[in-house]
Design a protein around this motif. Structure first.
Motif, PDB file in Angstrom:
ATOM      1  N   ALA A 145       0.862  -1.187   0.000  1.00 52.97           N
ATOM      2  CA  ALA A 145       0.000   0.000   0.000  1.00 52.97           C
ATOM      3  C   ALA A 145       0.896   1.234   0.000  1.00 52.97           C
ATOM      4  O   ALA A 145       1.868   1.303   0.752  1.00 52.97           O
ATOM      5  N   ILE A 146       0.580   2.184  -0.878  1.00 51.80           N
ATOM      6  CA  ILE A 146       1.279   3.473  -0.918  1.00 51.80           C
ATOM      7  C   ILE A 146       0.242   4.507  -0.497  1.00 51.80           C
ATOM      8  O   ILE A 146      -0.705   4.786  -1.240  1.00 51.80           O
ATOM      9  N   LEU A 147       0.423   5.071   0.701  1.00 54.86           N
ATOM     10  CA  LEU A 147      -0.631   5.893   1.299  1.00 54.86           C
ATOM     11  C   LEU A 147      -0.118   7.256   1.745  1.00 54.86           C
ATOM     12  O   LEU A 147       0.988   7.362   2.276  1.00 54.86           O
ATOM     13  N   MET A 148      -0.953   8.272   1.538  1.00 52.37           N
ATOM     14  CA  MET A 148      -0.648   9.621   2.011  1.00 52.37           C
ATOM     15  C   MET A 148      -1.274   9.798   3.394  1.00 52.37           C
ATOM     16  O   MET A 148      -2.458   9.533   3.597  1.00 52.37           O
ATOM     17  N   PHE A 149      -0.455  10.252   4.348  1.00 51.97           N
ATOM     18  CA  PHE A 149      -0.931  10.488   5.709  1.00 51.97           C
ATOM     19  C   PHE A 149      -0.500  11.874   6.178  1.00 51.97           C
ATOM     20  O   PHE A 149       0.420  12.479   5.620  1.00 51.97           O
ATOM     21  N   GLN A 150      -1.122  12.332   7.257  1.00 54.00           N
ATOM     22  CA  GLN A 150      -0.622  13.493   7.983  1.00 54.00           C
ATOM     23  C   GLN A 150       0.808  13.159   8.433  1.00 54.00           C
ATOM     24  O   GLN A 150       1.098  12.043   8.844  1.00 54.00           O
ATOM     25  N   ARG A 151       1.723  14.129   8.346  1.00 52.03           N
ATOM     26  CA  ARG A 151       3.147  13.872   8.604  1.00 52.03           C
ATOM     27  C   ARG A 151       3.395  13.182   9.941  1.00 52.03           C
ATOM     28  O   ARG A 151       4.126  12.192  10.020  1.00 52.03           O
ATOM     29  N   GLU A 152       2.790  13.700  11.010  1.00 50.91           N
ATOM     30  CA  GLU A 152       3.076  13.119  12.329  1.00 50.91           C
ATOM     31  C   GLU A 152       2.579  11.671  12.425  1.00 50.91           C
ATOM     32  O   GLU A 152       3.240  10.816  13.006  1.00 50.91           O
ATOM     33  N   PHE A 153       1.423  11.390  11.818  1.00 49.30           N
ATOM     34  CA  PHE A 153       0.910  10.011  11.810  1.00 49.30           C
ATOM     35  C   PHE A 153       1.890   9.102  11.077  1.00 49.30           C
ATOM     36  O   PHE A 153       2.202   8.000  11.537  1.00 49.30           O
ATOM     37  N   ALA A 154       2.393   9.556   9.937  1.00 57.67           N
ATOM     38  CA  ALA A 154       3.348   8.768   9.161  1.00 57.67           C
ATOM     39  C   ALA A 154       4.610   8.484   9.970  1.00 57.67           C
ATOM     40  O   ALA A 154       5.140   7.367   9.952  1.00 57.67           O
ATOM     41  N   LEU A 155       5.081   9.494  10.701  1.00 51.70           N
ATOM     42  CA  LEU A 155       6.297   9.314  11.504  1.00 51.70           C
ATOM     43  C   LEU A 155       6.063   8.371  12.684  1.00 51.70           C
ATOM     44  O   LEU A 155       6.975   7.674  13.122  1.00 51.70           O
ATOM     45  N   ARG A 156       4.836   8.339  13.192  1.00 49.39           N
ATOM     46  CA  ARG A 156       4.504   7.371  14.252  1.00 49.39           C
ATOM     47  C   ARG A 156       4.536   5.943  13.705  1.00 49.39           C
ATOM     48  O   ARG A 156       4.952   5.018  14.388  1.00 49.39           O
ATOM     49  N   LEU A 157       4.091   5.777  12.472  1.00 51.56           N
ATOM     50  CA  LEU A 157       4.092   4.443  11.861  1.00 51.56           C
ATOM     51  C   LEU A 157       5.491   3.847  11.796  1.00 51.56           C
ATOM     52  O   LEU A 157       5.667   2.644  11.958  1.00 51.56           O
ATOM     53  N   VAL A 158       6.486   4.691  11.543  1.00 45.84           N
ATOM     54  CA  VAL A 158       7.856   4.192  11.348  1.00 45.84           C
ATOM     55  C   VAL A 158       8.748   4.397  12.572  1.00 45.84           C
ATOM     56  O   VAL A 158       9.929   4.041  12.542  1.00 45.84           O
ATOM     57  N   ALA A 159       8.191   4.942  13.669  1.00 40.21           N
ATOM     58  CA  ALA A 159       8.999   5.251  14.861  1.00 40.21           C
ATOM     59  C   ALA A 159       9.597   3.994  15.481  1.00 40.21           C
ATOM     60  O   ALA A 159       8.990   2.923  15.476  1.00 40.21           O
ATOM     61  N   LYS A 160      10.791   4.138  16.034  1.00 41.04           N
ATOM     62  CA  LYS A 160      11.517   3.026  16.646  1.00 41.04           C
ATOM     63  C   LYS A 160      11.493   3.145  18.173  1.00 41.04           C
ATOM     64  O   LYS A 160      11.308   4.241  18.707  1.00 41.04           O
ATOM     65  N   PRO A 161      11.695   2.012  18.885  1.00 38.85           N
ATOM     66  CA  PRO A 161      11.717   2.049  20.354  1.00 38.85           C
ATOM     67  C   PRO A 161      12.706   3.094  20.874  1.00 38.85           C
ATOM     68  O   PRO A 161      13.803   3.250  20.332  1.00 38.85           O
ATOM     69  N   GLY A 162      12.269   3.814  21.904  1.00 40.28           N
ATOM     70  CA  GLY A 162      13.134   4.828  22.510  1.00 40.28           C
ATOM     71  C   GLY A 162      12.984   6.207  21.931  1.00 40.28           C
ATOM     72  O   GLY A 162      13.489   7.180  22.487  1.00 40.28           O
ATOM     73  N   THR A 163      12.270   6.345  20.793  1.00 42.31           N
ATOM     74  CA  THR A 163      12.072   7.670  20.201  1.00 42.31           C
ATOM     75  C   THR A 163      10.760   8.282  20.702  1.00 42.31           C
ATOM     76  O   THR A 163       9.876   7.582  21.182  1.00 42.31           O
ATOM     77  N   LYS A 164      10.656   9.582  20.573  1.00 43.85           N
ATOM     78  CA  LYS A 164       9.522  10.327  21.135  1.00 43.85           C
ATOM     79  C   LYS A 164       8.175   9.871  20.574  1.00 43.85           C
ATOM     80  O   LYS A 164       7.175   9.796  21.300  1.00 43.85           O
TER      81      LYS A 164
END
Length: 307
Positions: A145-164
């Motif tokens: 799936a290639i999807l457009m999201f709100q920037r912060e939502f997209a960054l939450r999807l790819v966030a790694k343990p220990g990050t904000k």
């Protein structure tokens, strides 16, 4: 000062966000992607094939739809607004693309998804989270799936343990799929411009999926991330959590003909599992998928379930 010509009225600019006969409903996430360079880039990153059936959600006026129709076997477009359905139909009417387009009218969250090879969409942002999980739990598997999201939502999807931004959304998505941030898209690429910046993300389901009961998994992760900065020992001392797990434990024992001691206390059993697995003083914000798998196995092996 030069006079205006008789019979000529000054030209009025169409208000931002208004197409002929349509005022876009920004409250329903109607921000139309207008930049053809961005449209082409999304299609390029989707690596579409001639034999593909594509699912698109929120096609709007069809800027992305038409480009995809030129490259694939079929596009199934899901649209909730009858006005935009009419615009999309008019756009392909009388062309060779018309018979490759199928439009489903209604709320995509309330309908069963059809078979598709890939999903490409500029999503209404308010349905982002439920739609992602509807996609990831959909069978049969799709390629990506290639999807457009709100920037912060997209960054939450790819966030790694220990990050904000690391949260329940991050770990649940990454359990079921590989997720990659592809590109940023500025607000001026839309009509009307949204209040937030956007990003395009690629989601590829893990096939086969991990051998985990997702309801169980999500029940555990939900408890851990309610206060992700607390230790798990503290997070599991909530009376609501203890009541839920006590109820589930008693059902488990009843189903397996196990006797429960008179002085049994679920709180003590929970803390014992946390200590025995080594997670008592750990915090959800720094735990990865393997950590939660081990913790879930530890609880389940002691008869404690989360669904």
């Amino acid at each position: 000062m030069p006079k205006a010509r008789a019979g000529k009225r000054p030209r009025r600019e169409r208000p931002e966000g208004k197409a002929p006969g349509i005022l876009f409903n920004t409250g329903a996430g109607q921000h139309i992607l207008k930049n053809p360079l961005v449209v082409n880039s999304i299609i390029e990153k989707a690596a579409l094939r001639r034999t593909d059936v594509i699912l698109e959600v929120g096609p709007g006026t069809g800027n992305l739809t038409v480009k995809m129709l030129e490259k694939v076997k079929k596009v199934i477009a899901c649209e909730i607004d009858p006005r935009l359905v009419g615009e999309l139909q008019k756009r392909v009417q009388g062309t060779c693309l018309a018979n490759k387009l199928e439009i489903k009218v209604g709320d995509v969250l309330k309908t069963e998804l059809p078979f598709f090879d890939a999903c490409v969409a500029n999503l209404p942002y308010q349905i982002s989270s439920p739609f992602v999980f509807k996609l990831l739990l959909h069978r049969p598997f799709f390629r990506c799936a290639i999807l457009m999201f709100q920037r912060e939502f997209a960054l939450r999807l790819v966030a790694k343990p220990g990050t904000k931004l690391y949260c329940r959304l991050s770990i649940n998505t990454q359990l079921l799929a590989r997720v990659d941030h592809l590109m940023k898209v500025g607000k001026n690429n839309f009509r009307p411009p949204p209040k937030v910046e956007s990003s395009v993300v690629r989601i590829e389901p893990k096939n086969p999926p991990p051998p985990i009961n997702f309801q169980e998994w999500d029940g555990l992760v939900r408890i851990a991330f309610v206060r992700k900065n607390k230790t798990l020992s503290a997070a599991f001392k909530s009376s609501a959590v203890e009541q839920l797990l006590d109820h589930n434990y008693r059902i488990h024992c009843s189903l397996h003909n196990r006797e429960i001691p008179e002085n049994f206390k679920i709180a003590e059993k929970i803390q014992t599992v946390l200590k025995d697995t080594g997670f008592s003083e750990k915090r959800a914000r720094s735990m990865d998928i393997d950590d939660f798998i081990r913790l879930l196995h530890g609880f389940n092996s002691e008869g404690i379930h989360f669904s």
